[in-house]
Design a protein around this motif. Structure first.
Motif, short mmCIF file in Angstrom:
data_model
loop_
_atom_site.label_atom_id
_atom_site.label_comp_id
_atom_site.label_asym_id
_atom_site.label_seq_id
_atom_site.Cartn_x
_atom_site.Cartn_y
_atom_site.Cartn_z
N THR A 1 49.62 37.87 30.38
CA THR A 1 49.78 38.14 31.82
C THR A 1 49.32 36.93 32.63
N TYR A 2 48.16 36.41 32.28
CA TYR A 2 47.63 35.25 33.01
C TYR A 2 48.49 34.01 32.76
N GLN A 3 48.99 33.85 31.58
CA GLN A 3 49.87 32.72 31.28
C GLN A 3 51.14 32.80 32.11
N MET A 4 51.70 34.02 32.26
CA MET A 4 52.89 34.19 33.08
C MET A 4 52.58 33.87 34.54
N TRP A 5 51.42 34.29 35.01
CA TRP A 5 51.02 33.99 36.39
C TRP A 5 50.95 32.48 36.60
N LYS A 6 50.33 31.77 35.67
CA LYS A 6 50.20 30.32 35.81
C LYS A 6 51.56 29.65 35.84
N ARG A 7 52.53 30.17 35.08
CA ARG A 7 53.87 29.60 35.07
C ARG A 7 54.61 29.84 36.38
N LEU A 8 54.45 31.03 36.95
CA LEU A 8 55.25 31.42 38.12
C LEU A 8 54.59 31.12 39.47
N ALA A 9 53.28 31.11 39.53
CA ALA A 9 52.57 31.03 40.82
C ALA A 9 52.90 29.79 41.63
N SER B 1 54.88 39.77 40.72
CA SER B 1 54.53 41.11 41.18
C SER B 1 55.61 42.11 40.79
N ALA B 2 56.87 41.73 40.91
CA ALA B 2 57.98 42.62 40.52
C ALA B 2 57.95 42.89 39.03
N ALA B 3 57.65 41.87 38.24
CA ALA B 3 57.56 42.06 36.78
C ALA B 3 56.39 42.97 36.44
N ALA B 4 55.28 42.82 37.16
CA ALA B 4 54.12 43.68 36.92
C ALA B 4 54.44 45.13 37.28
N MET B 5 55.17 45.34 38.38
CA MET B 5 55.54 46.70 38.77
C MET B 5 56.41 47.36 37.71
N ALA B 6 57.26 46.58 37.08
CA ALA B 6 58.14 47.13 36.04
C ALA B 6 57.35 47.50 34.79
N ARG B 7 56.24 46.83 34.58
CA ARG B 7 55.47 47.03 33.35
C ARG B 7 54.33 48.04 33.50
N SER C 1 52.84 51.86 39.42
CA SER C 1 52.44 50.86 40.41
C SER C 1 53.55 50.57 41.41
N ALA C 2 54.79 50.80 41.05
CA ALA C 2 55.90 50.53 41.96
C ALA C 2 55.85 51.43 43.20
#
Length: 65
Positions: free
Chosen positions: A7-15, A25-31, A35-36
């Motif tokens: 999760t943190y690695q994905m954040w670092k890539r996208l932020a 945030s959309a990917a997190a809501m799906a997972r 939360s959505a």
């Protein structure tokens, strides 16, 4: 030191990219279950810390009787 989570690695890539925090945030809501319904937006994330905003709207602020 431990290795960062996926999760943190994905954040670092996208932020750092335009619209990256919204995409994350959309990917997190799906997972993350349910939360959505509150539309969270991850604003900042560091190791062991996440800052998330949630809009104030009916489903977030309603009282259950």
């Amino acid at each position: 030191m431990t290795t960062p989570t996926t999760t943190y690695q994905m954040w670092k890539r996208l932020a750092g990219r335009p619209g990256g925090s919204r995409l994350f945030s959309a990917a997190a809501m799906a997972r993350v279950p349910y939360s959505a319904s509150v539309l969270p937006h991850v604003v900042r994330m560091e190791r062991g810390f996440a800052e998330v905003t949630v809009p104030k709207w009916f489903f977030v602020n309603r009282k259950l009787v």
